[in-house]
Design a protein around this motif. Structure first.
Motif, PDB file in Angstrom:
ATOM      1  N   ALA A  24       0.831  -1.201   0.000  1.00  0.00           N
ATOM      2  CA  ALA A  24       0.000   0.000   0.000  1.00  0.00           C
ATOM      3  C   ALA A  24       0.866   1.251   0.000  1.00  0.00           C
ATOM      4  CB  ALA A  24      -0.914   0.000   1.222  1.00  0.00           C
ATOM      5  N   TYR A  25       0.470   2.246  -0.780  1.00  0.00           N
ATOM      6  CA  TYR A  25       1.141   3.549  -0.724  1.00  0.00           C
ATOM      7  C   TYR A  25       0.875   4.120   0.666  1.00  0.00           C
ATOM      8  CZ  TYR A  25       2.990   8.006  -2.410  1.00  0.00           C
ATOM      9  OH  TYR A  25       3.758   9.117  -2.600  1.00  0.00           O
ATOM     10  N   PRO A  26       1.923   4.470   1.409  1.00  0.00           N
ATOM     11  CA  PRO A  26       1.718   4.860   2.807  1.00  0.00           C
ATOM     12  C   PRO A  26       1.108   6.246   2.940  1.00  0.00           C
ATOM     13  CG  PRO A  26       4.013   5.147   2.208  1.00  0.00           C
ATOM     14  CD  PRO A  26       3.346   4.487   1.022  1.00  0.00           C
ATOM     15  N   PRO A  27       0.401   6.484   4.016  1.00  0.00           N
ATOM     16  CA  PRO A  27      -0.108   7.827   4.286  1.00  0.00           C
ATOM     17  C   PRO A  27       1.031   8.755   4.700  1.00  0.00           C
ATOM     18  CG  PRO A  27      -0.543   6.403   6.154  1.00  0.00           C
ATOM     19  CD  PRO A  27       0.038   5.534   5.078  1.00  0.00           C
ATOM     20  N   ALA A  28       0.735  10.025   4.792  1.00  0.00           N
ATOM     21  CA  ALA A  28       1.658  11.038   5.330  1.00  0.00           C
ATOM     22  C   ALA A  28       2.906  11.224   4.476  1.00  0.00           C
ATOM     23  CB  ALA A  28       2.047  10.709   6.775  1.00  0.00           C
ATOM     24  N   THR A  29       2.799  10.972   3.177  1.00  0.00           N
ATOM     25  CA  THR A  29       3.913  11.260   2.268  1.00  0.00           C
ATOM     26  C   THR A  29       3.387  11.583   0.884  1.00  0.00           C
ATOM     27  OG1 THR A  29       6.005  10.474   1.347  1.00  0.00           O
ATOM     28  CG2 THR A  29       4.250   8.856   1.562  1.00  0.00           C
ATOM     29  N   ARG A  30       4.121  12.435   0.197  1.00  0.00           N
ATOM     30  CA  ARG A  30       3.863  12.702  -1.217  1.00  0.00           C
ATOM     31  C   ARG A  30       5.078  12.361  -2.060  1.00  0.00           C
ATOM     32  NH1 ARG A  30       0.791  18.649  -1.080  1.00  0.00           N
ATOM     33  NH2 ARG A  30      -1.026  17.974   0.142  1.00  0.00           N
ATOM     34  N   ASN A  31       6.049  11.667  -1.443  1.00  0.00           N
ATOM     35  CA  ASN A  31       7.306  11.391  -2.143  1.00  0.00           C
ATOM     36  C   ASN A  31       7.870  10.058  -1.665  1.00  0.00           C
ATOM     37  OD1 ASN A  31       9.410  11.860  -3.919  1.00  0.00           O
ATOM     38  ND2 ASN A  31      10.554  13.177  -2.513  1.00  0.00           N
ATOM     39  N   LEU A  32       7.274   8.968  -2.131  1.00  0.00           N
ATOM     40  CA  LEU A  32       7.694   7.613  -1.775  1.00  0.00           C
ATOM     41  C   LEU A  32       8.773   7.155  -2.744  1.00  0.00           C
ATOM     42  CD1 LEU A  32       7.218   4.988  -0.097  1.00  0.00           C
ATOM     43  CD2 LEU A  32       5.554   4.336  -1.862  1.00  0.00           C
ATOM     44  N   HIS A  33       9.936   6.754  -2.216  1.00  0.00           N
ATOM     45  CA  HIS A  33      11.070   6.370  -3.057  1.00  0.00           C
ATOM     46  C   HIS A  33      11.369   4.877  -2.961  1.00  0.00           C
ATOM     47  CE1 HIS A  33      13.435  10.305  -4.011  1.00  0.00           C
ATOM     48  NE2 HIS A  33      12.136  10.470  -4.151  1.00  0.00           N
ATOM     49  N   HIS A  34      11.917   4.339  -4.051  1.00  0.00           N
ATOM     50  CA  HIS A  34      12.400   2.965  -4.121  1.00  0.00           C
ATOM     51  C   HIS A  34      13.899   2.918  -3.848  1.00  0.00           C
ATOM     52  CE1 HIS A  34      14.311   3.965  -7.958  1.00  0.00           C
ATOM     53  NE2 HIS A  34      13.162   4.487  -8.365  1.00  0.00           N
ATOM     54  N   GLU A  35      14.348   1.833  -3.190  1.00  0.00           N
ATOM     55  CA  GLU A  35      15.770   1.566  -2.988  1.00  0.00           C
ATOM     56  C   GLU A  35      15.956   0.052  -3.027  1.00  0.00           C
ATOM     57  OE1 GLU A  35      17.543   3.449   0.412  1.00  0.00           O
ATOM     58  OE2 GLU A  35      16.457   5.339   0.128  1.00  0.00           O
ATOM     59  N   VAL A  36      16.599  -0.469  -4.067  1.00  0.00           N
ATOM     60  CA  VAL A  36      16.816  -1.908  -4.185  1.00  0.00           C
ATOM     61  C   VAL A  36      18.095  -2.295  -3.450  1.00  0.00           C
ATOM     62  CG1 VAL A  36      18.026  -1.691  -6.408  1.00  0.00           C
ATOM     63  CG2 VAL A  36      16.910  -3.851  -5.786  1.00  0.00           C
ATOM     64  N   GLU A  37      18.063  -3.433  -2.736  1.00  0.00           N
ATOM     65  CA  GLU A  37      19.192  -3.783  -1.873  1.00  0.00           C
ATOM     66  C   GLU A  37      19.404  -5.293  -1.793  1.00  0.00           C
ATOM     67  OE1 GLU A  37      19.301  -1.730   1.820  1.00  0.00           O
ATOM     68  OE2 GLU A  37      18.504   0.128   0.952  1.00  0.00           O
ATOM     69  N   LEU A  38      20.662  -5.683  -1.600  1.00  0.00           N
ATOM     70  CA  LEU A  38      20.987  -7.044  -1.203  1.00  0.00           C
ATOM     71  C   LEU A  38      20.634  -7.205   0.271  1.00  0.00           C
ATOM     72  CD1 LEU A  38      22.502  -9.788  -1.823  1.00  0.00           C
ATOM     73  CD2 LEU A  38      24.531  -8.667  -0.871  1.00  0.00           C
ATOM     74  N   VAL A  39      19.950  -8.306   0.600  1.00  0.00           N
ATOM     75  CA  VAL A  39      19.556  -8.583   1.986  1.00  0.00           C
ATOM     76  C   VAL A  39      20.308  -9.819   2.468  1.00  0.00           C
ATOM     77  CG1 VAL A  39      17.651  -9.040   3.565  1.00  0.00           C
ATOM     78  CG2 VAL A  39      17.269  -7.630   1.517  1.00  0.00           C
ATOM     79  N   VAL A  40      20.882  -9.716   3.647  1.00  0.00           N
ATOM     80  CA  VAL A  40      21.622 -10.816   4.264  1.00  0.00           C
ATOM     81  C   VAL A  40      20.751 -11.450   5.340  1.00  0.00           C
ATOM     82  CG1 VAL A  40      23.700 -11.467   5.527  1.00  0.00           C
ATOM     83  CG2 VAL A  40      23.787  -9.597   3.860  1.00  0.00           C
ATOM     84  N   ALA A  41      20.606 -12.771   5.297  1.00  0.00           N
ATOM     85  CA  ALA A  41      19.848 -13.509   6.307  1.00  0.00           C
ATOM     86  C   ALA A  41      20.826 -14.193   7.254  1.00  0.00           C
ATOM     87  CB  ALA A  41      18.937 -14.534   5.642  1.00  0.00           C
ATOM     88  N   ILE A  42      20.769 -13.818   8.519  1.00  0.00           N
ATOM     89  CA  ILE A  42      21.702 -14.345   9.522  1.00  0.00           C
ATOM     90  C   ILE A  42      21.212 -15.695  10.036  1.00  0.00           C
ATOM     91  CG2 ILE A  42      22.727 -13.965  11.797  1.00  0.00           C
ATOM     92  CD1 ILE A  42      23.868 -12.148   9.642  1.00  0.00           C
ATOM     93  N   GLY A  43      22.100 -16.680   9.975  1.00  0.00           N
ATOM     94  CA  GLY A  43      21.737 -18.015  10.435  1.00  0.00           C
ATOM     95  C   GLY A  43      22.384 -18.423  11.734  1.00  0.00           C
ATOM     96  N   ALA A  44      23.473 -17.734  12.104  1.00  0.00           N
ATOM     97  CA  ALA A  44      24.172 -18.019  13.363  1.00  0.00           C
ATOM     98  C   ALA A  44      24.530 -16.693  14.005  1.00  0.00           C
ATOM     99  CB  ALA A  44      25.434 -18.842  13.117  1.00  0.00           C
ATOM    100  N   GLY A  45      24.187 -16.556  15.277  1.00  0.00           N
ATOM    101  CA  GLY A  45      24.355 -15.280  15.960  1.00  0.00           C
ATOM    102  C   GLY A  45      25.752 -15.070  16.506  1.00  0.00           C
ATOM    103  N   GLY A  46      25.915 -13.915  17.148  1.00  0.00           N
ATOM    104  CA  GLY A  46      27.192 -13.620  17.773  1.00  0.00           C
ATOM    105  C   GLY A  46      27.344 -12.144  18.046  1.00  0.00           C
ATOM    106  N   PRO A  78      20.067 -15.623  15.081  1.00  0.00           N
ATOM    107  CA  PRO A  78      19.454 -16.275  13.923  1.00  0.00           C
ATOM    108  C   PRO A  78      18.069 -15.680  13.657  1.00  0.00           C
ATOM    109  CG  PRO A  78      20.428 -17.902  15.389  1.00  0.00           C
ATOM    110  CD  PRO A  78      20.474 -16.591  16.119  1.00  0.00           C
ATOM    111  N   GLY A  79      17.803 -15.394  12.411  1.00  0.00           N
ATOM    112  CA  GLY A  79      16.536 -14.767  12.043  1.00  0.00           C
ATOM    113  C   GLY A  79      16.651 -13.285  11.752  1.00  0.00           C
ATOM    114  N   ASP A  80      17.786 -12.679  12.075  1.00  0.00           N
ATOM    115  CA  ASP A  80      17.989 -11.263  11.742  1.00  0.00           C
ATOM    116  C   ASP A  80      18.228 -11.109  10.245  1.00  0.00           C
ATOM    117  OD1 ASP A  80      17.725 -10.480  14.384  1.00  0.00           O
ATOM    118  OD2 ASP A  80      19.881 -10.413  14.773  1.00  0.00           O
TER     119      ASP A  80
END
Length: 228
Positions: free
Chosen positions: A68-90, A192-194
């Motif tokens: 959904a286009y969010p409320p309270a903005t007239r300038n919604l921007h896109h940013e494409v990113e690599l996402v890292v899924a953490i499997g072991a904490g520390g 894990p899960g971050d």
């Protein structure tokens, strides 16, 4: 069994390529991790250490669902990113060992209320509501590192309605994945899960209702959504 006065929230999960679900704990994001984008946003990539902000886990949009286009903005921007899924904490993870903590990778969109962010910056206030709003983090399926390795180079791009808007290369990251994990783990204990969104290349810009977004990273996958 405990008696809850309100029902606990449903778990948030992202599909894993090949089967299964990755249960999400927290979502961290890195700001200005590509030199051209740092300059685009008025920063100096030669002076800044990595900095982080967060989104709530339930801001994720999965399975190619619309956002959904969010409320309270007239300038919604896109940013494409690599996402890292953490499997072991520390905590205080050594950079040399950081990739051992990665379960896999995905393509994500860090959607941003740019006008809200600009106003907060000008007033020297936090800009949580520019980043952490509902449906602000569309994400594709997670590709296990055991299958694709640890991508350090390759095209990252985003199209809006079939028109190329963003294009860069993972090799252009100021702070590679191992460095990001090492730095973030000095501030919080990773679990894990971050998830960690690792920054976007130049070319960010506005979207509006009806726009179709397609983000791709070579060797990783894609993310799709429609703004409604």
């Amino acid at each position: 069994m405990p008696s809850y006065v309100v029902a606990p929230p449903q778990p948030v999960a992202v599909a894993v390529r090949g089967g299964g679900l990755f249960a999400v704990r927290r979502v961290f994001c890195v700001g200005r991790n590509y030199a051209a984008h740092a300059r685009e946003m008025g920063g100096d990539p030669n002076r800044e250490a990595p900095f982080f902000f967060s989104k709530p886990a339930d801001a994720l949009v999965t399975g190619g669902a619309a956002m959904a286009y969010p409320p309270a903005t007239r300038n919604l921007h896109h940013e494409v990113e690599l996402v890292v899924a953490i499997g072991a904490g520390g905590t205080e993870i050594a950079e040399a060992a950081a990739l051992d903590h990665v379960f896999g990778y995905a393509v994500g969109l860090d959607m941003t209320r740019r006008d809200v962010q600009d106003e907060a910056k000008a007033a020297r206030r936090p800009w949580d509501m520019a980043k952490g709003f509902d449906a602000s983090a569309p994400i594709g399926e997670i590709a296990p590192a055991a299958e694709i390795g640890h991508p350090a180079a390759g095209e990252i791009a985003l199209e809006v309605n079939g028109e190329r808007r963003q294009q860069g290369d993972l090799a252009d990251q100021i702070w590679p994945v191992a460095g990001i994990i090492a730095a973030l783990s000095t501030l919080v204990t990773l679990k894990p899960g971050d998830l960690i969104f690792t920054g976007t290349p130049e070319g960010v810009g506005p979207v509006t209702r009806g726009d179709e977004l397609l983000g791709r990273i070579a060797g990783v996958g894609e993310v799709r959504t429609r703004v409604v």
